[in-house]
Design an enzyme around this catalytic site. Sequence first.
Site, PDB file in Angstrom:
ATOM      1  N   GLY A  78       0.815  -1.217   0.000  1.00  0.00           N
ATOM      2  CA  GLY A  78       0.000   0.000   0.000  1.00  0.00           C
ATOM      3  C   GLY A  78       0.845   1.261   0.000  1.00  0.00           C
ATOM      4  N   ARG A 142       1.257  -5.689  -5.062  1.00  0.00           N
ATOM      5  CA  ARG A 142       1.251  -6.612  -3.923  1.00  0.00           C
ATOM      6  C   ARG A 142       1.749  -8.021  -4.274  1.00  0.00           C
ATOM      7  NH1 ARG A 142      -0.665  -4.542   0.721  1.00  0.00           N
ATOM      8  NH2 ARG A 142      -2.149  -2.826   0.641  1.00  0.00           N
ATOM      9  N   ASP A 173       5.794  -8.055   5.713  1.00  0.00           N
ATOM     10  CA  ASP A 173       5.909  -9.209   4.811  1.00  0.00           C
ATOM     11  C   ASP A 173       6.946  -8.970   3.715  1.00  0.00           C
ATOM     12  OD1 ASP A 173       4.138 -10.838   6.069  1.00  0.00           O
ATOM     13  OD2 ASP A 173       2.410 -10.222   4.861  1.00  0.00           O
ATOM     14  N   LYS A 199       8.186   0.651   5.565  1.00  0.00           N
ATOM     15  CA  LYS A 199       7.052   1.454   5.099  1.00  0.00           C
ATOM     16  C   LYS A 199       5.746   0.858   5.563  1.00  0.00           C
ATOM     17  CE  LYS A 199       4.474  -0.035   2.547  1.00  0.00           C
ATOM     18  NZ  LYS A 199       3.541  -0.769   1.678  1.00  0.00           N
ATOM     19  N   THR A 200       4.811   1.613   5.981  1.00  0.00           N
ATOM     20  CA  THR A 200       3.382   1.293   6.098  1.00  0.00           C
ATOM     21  C   THR A 200       2.701   2.341   6.956  1.00  0.00           C
ATOM     22  OG1 THR A 200       1.640  -0.207   6.796  1.00  0.00           O
ATOM     23  CG2 THR A 200       3.688  -0.447   8.001  1.00  0.00           C
ATOM     24  N   ASP A 202       0.169   1.829   8.504  1.00  0.00           N
ATOM     25  CA  ASP A 202      -0.431   1.124   9.644  1.00  0.00           C
ATOM     26  C   ASP A 202       0.409   1.240  10.919  1.00  0.00           C
ATOM     27  OD1 ASP A 202      -2.246   0.386   7.769  1.00  0.00           O
ATOM     28  OD2 ASP A 202      -1.943  -1.769   7.932  1.00  0.00           O
ATOM     29  N   TYR A 424      -7.806   5.745   2.281  1.00  0.00           N
ATOM     30  CA  TYR A 424      -7.150   6.163   1.040  1.00  0.00           C
ATOM     31  C   TYR A 424      -6.893   7.682   1.029  1.00  0.00           C
ATOM     32  CZ  TYR A 424      -8.399   1.434  -0.126  1.00  0.00           C
ATOM     33  OH  TYR A 424      -8.518   0.069  -0.086  1.00  0.00           O
TER      34      TYR A 424
END
Length: 550
Positions: A78, A142, A173, A199-200, A202, A424
Amino acid sequence: MNISALQKERAKYQPKLPKSLRGAVKLTEGAKTESVADQKEIAELFPNTYGMPLITFKEGDKDSSKKPVNVGVILSGGQAPGGHNVISGIFDGIKKINPKSKLYGFLGGPGGLVDHKYMELTAEIIDEYRNTGGFDIIGSGRTKLEEEWQFDKGLEMARDLNLNALVIIGGDDSNTNACVLAEYYLQKKAGLQVIGCPKTIDGDLKNEMIEASFGFDTATKVYSELIGNIQRDANSAKKYWHFIKLMGRSASHISLECALKTQPNITLISEEVAEKQQTLGDIVDYMTCIVAQRAEDGKNFGVALIPEGLIEFIPEMKILISELNDLLAEGTETEKEFKMLKKIHRINWVASQLTKESAKVLKSLPQGIATQLTLDRDPHGNVQVSLIDTEKLLGEMVTEKLAAMKKAEKFAGKFSTQYHFFGYEGRCAAPSNFDADYCYSLGYTTSVLVSEGKTGYMASVRNLTAPAEKWIAGGVPITMMMNMERRQGHMKPVIQKALVELDGAPFKYFVSKRGEWALETSYVYPGPIQYFGPTEVCDQPTETLKFERA
Ligand code: FBP
């Protein structure tokens, strides 16, 4: 390219680097490292990359001439604000090492490496993307790099381009796979290094050595601005309860950070729900109670934050989802039978196939949500939890409960809902100064690790609550962050995901305040991200980071 006036000014922003990266860099190596758990298994699976030392950069004496390095970069998963700055940091870093160095970008994520789709990133291209949001410079995807044929296709590509290293910018992951790739190329003596970057949005790729994943800062600032605006609207009109679902596939860091910034009336934290083994009914009771108490005080409005991943943390829902995954797995007899049924009979049929407990849970759900659980499946046949409207589910259940209370004359207020999902909206925002600086520093760090011949490392920039010049840059062996976990029926080495810690300072502070925030209207309105102005306004890291590092 058409650009706005802000973007034009923003392009001139020179991201700040830690002092150790501004001139000549000296590497210092620490002691051998261990994985966070399952040391024996991880050491056996990664004989070449296990136990490597931590690397810290210090200011060096003078720059010595270094050989050019060719690097291939991949954006994985993402979008997260700041990705373009990681790439510009790598570019500037390798050009400083030697102007003949080259940077290639693989297109559309890890699949670009396997399919040999790439472009050379020149100064002209890089300049267009400095300090901008998005991953559109090369695109993301992905595809998982997990199989040997993919690794070999990657190696073919690397040989064609004469690459020294691959850089994988991704979440837990993707970085796990970066380490598997590094180990594979070492075993093959392929001479291709692999470096990861955290990165993320979340925020769940973090540990002692990786204080934050990039993008979390900007994304939570965007969501907090929106939540603040909604809170002000709620407090002005005084007629709606806003139920807001926030991204974060698994962990609730985004919800917690936004709560700390905006002080809404209700914030659910999935990790707490799991720890307390709460049922859907318990959550609905908790929310209803706050709505009713506020109504008694004449406040028929409020704001509730709901983490995207909540549903899977509610024990009874987790069991239900897992039973549904088995029952409706693609190609099974039961799936075929399900598909033959008329839509109106499906829920009853599904309930008849489940355990008594799960059937009861399914039947207690609003019709629309029960149907969503049986229909929306991903390519692996699993329920797509991100598509479940948890905010509506909870809103409808609270409405039902209040109606029953009204009948029993236990509720005399009004309850009217508005629903939102913020995710988003924040993933491609122009990076905050923090993310612009952090990402550029991560990219620059990566270039030094590459030039020093390192592999199986993740770029690390620490001490993030201090001014950028005092940040500590270096590399962390990826194996150090790993443990063994069951994935799709097999035990696999993976980077441990960081969930919200219930004994951590950010959550403890939230718990000490949530009662007050629930009943009083103590909203904070953070406003939009500021890029120019006083440092107290423009350069603040997240509340989570401040609490964690206090
Ligand atoms: P990453 O873990 O790849 O960084 O992505 C995080 C995320 O934004 C989650 O918050 C969200 O659940 C998911 O991506 C949405 O994915 P998609 O972009 O495929 O819809």
